[in-house]
Enzyme design. Structure first.
Site, PDB file in Angstrom:
ATOM      1  N   ARG A 262      41.060  22.113  47.081  1.00 19.75           N
ATOM      2  CA  ARG A 262      41.873  22.592  46.142  1.00 19.75           C
ATOM      3  C   ARG A 262      42.912  23.088  46.680  1.00 19.75           C
ATOM      4  NH1 ARG A 262      39.741  27.896  44.398  1.00 19.75           N
ATOM      5  NH2 ARG A 262      41.474  28.603  45.502  1.00 19.75           N
ATOM      6  N   HIS A 266      42.325  28.838  42.084  1.00 21.02           N
ATOM      7  CA  HIS A 266      41.379  28.423  41.237  1.00 21.02           C
ATOM      8  C   HIS A 266      41.773  28.415  39.929  1.00 21.02           C
ATOM      9  CE1 HIS A 266      37.134  28.769  39.692  1.00 21.02           C
ATOM     10  NE2 HIS A 266      37.691  29.687  38.819  1.00 21.02           N
ATOM     11  N   TYR A 275      43.485  34.658  50.485  1.00 21.90           N
ATOM     12  CA  TYR A 275      42.105  34.363  51.302  1.00 21.90           C
ATOM     13  C   TYR A 275      42.251  32.946  52.009  1.00 21.90           C
ATOM     14  CZ  TYR A 275      41.334  31.868  46.702  1.00 21.90           C
ATOM     15  OH  TYR A 275      41.416  31.182  45.641  1.00 21.90           O
TER      16      TYR A 275
END
Length: 368
Positions: A262, A266, A275
């Protein structure tokens, strides 16, 4: 690790037919499944991926500009979605999660219908029966149970239709997904479990919940599994065709783990810079699904300047219609929230509708 049954790839193998540099390789098991994927057929897959990426980028921009409440980007996962979707027959039925906008495009969903639920003008986006694809499932993993139920119904009806259900690596920890695999194996359901392992369950890296490849879980339920390079549209097409062939001939379920990444957040409410290691993202950028097919097509003389211009023009055309369709979606009538909740009349719902209508009138609003 146990050996794989005859006719199946080793479970720790990552099936790849097109490497990140665009070099074509052959696979003894899957080569027949992409015998037709040459020339114009590959160019069509390339166009699909370019258009899908353009729609995704446009939708993200629409959300940033306040036109959408939320959007789940699929940047980097185009090959996994396009390759698998183009393997399906028209009568196969798709049960997606909320990120399969590329699959929806390939199934014939009108681009603006992708936006209805994210703009808040509808509780759904399209008629599932018109395109053989259910609308997005927000509850993580729930769609896998729906797919198995549908597939069991197909088997009992004596038809050779298959179901395919999409979910992410994070969903494999959900009870629903594991329960769905139990039922699928028990009833030999003609269903394909398609896991897009994009390495992140929101901010949780896949390594925290999967100490071994995710594809190794399915054989424990009695379901054959395969790992495929999810950024290789050709390999995804081949593996999905193989799995669907098993389903169509009555051999039961198959689990596919498409290993991809990805590249964005999200959802648009997420900040992946908090992160994600930028070096890891850079590494995966070098495995870009569109770039590798583009390199191969150029080397084959298929992606000419004229063909590239045509694809770019098509992406511009679809994106423009996408944006115009978004901003022209009509506001829903206040009482339409009660529509399509149940298939049959329901006294409790009628009472709630009446109460809401009375409330709207009491504050001077028009109840329609």
């Amino acid at each position: 690790m146990l050996d794989s049954p005859a006719g199946e790839p080793p479970r720790d193998e990552l099936v790849q037919l097109l490497d990140p540099a665009g070099t074509r390789t052959e696979h003894p098991l899957y080569e027949p499944y992409v015998a037709d994927a040459t020339g114009e057929r590959l160019l069509s897959l390339y166009e699909d991926m370019v258009v899908v990426r353009r729609l995704d980028v446009e939708a993200t921009a629409l959300q940033r500009q306040g036109e959408l409440g939320l959007w789940p980007p699929l940047l980097g996962q185009e090959a996994a979605q396009v390759g698998s979707a183009r393997a399906l027959r028209d009568d196969d039925f798709v049960f997606p999660s909320y990120r399969e906008n590329g699959v929806a495009y390939c199934r014939g969903v009108e681009p603006r219908d992708l936006l209805r639920v994210w703009r808040g003008t509808s509780q759904s986006g399209w008629d599932p029966y018109a395109v053989s694809m259910a609308t997005p499932a927000i509850v993580i993993g729930a769609q896998t149970l729906h797919a198995v139920g549908y597939a069991v119904g197909c088997r009992r009806d004596g038809v050779d239709t298959a179901a395919v259900t999409y979910f992410g690596d994070g969903a494999t920890t959900q009870g629903d997904v594991n329960e769905a695999m139990v039922f699928a194996a028990s009833f030999a359901a003609p269903v394909v479990f398609f896991c897009q392992n994009n390495h992140w369950a929101i901010s949780e890296p896949v390594g925290l919940q999967a100490q071994r490849p995710i594809a190794e879980r399915a054989p424990g339920f009695g379901i054959p599994s395969v790992r495929v390079d999810g950024n290789d549209v050709l390999a995804v097409l081949a593996v999905t065709r193989w799995a669907l062939e098993r389903a169509h001939r009555g051999d039961g379920p198959t689990f596919i783990e498409a290993v991809t990444y990805r590249m964005g957040p999200h959802t648009t409410s997420d900040d992946p810079t908090r992160y994600v290691d930028p070096l890891q993202r850079e590494e995966w950028a070098g495995k870009d699904p569109i770039a590798r097919l583009e390199a191969y097509l150029r080397a084959q003389g298929v992606l000419t300047e004229q063909a590239e211009a045509r694809v770019a023009a098509r992406a511009d055309e679809v994106a423009a219609a996408f944006r115009a369709g978004c901003t022209s979606l009509p506001q829903p009538a206040p009482l339409s929230i009660f529509d399509h909740v149940y298939a049959e009349p329901h006294a409790g719902l009628d009472r709630q509708r009446s109460q809401q209508a009375a409330y709207l009138r009491s504050i001077g609003e028009v109840a329609e």
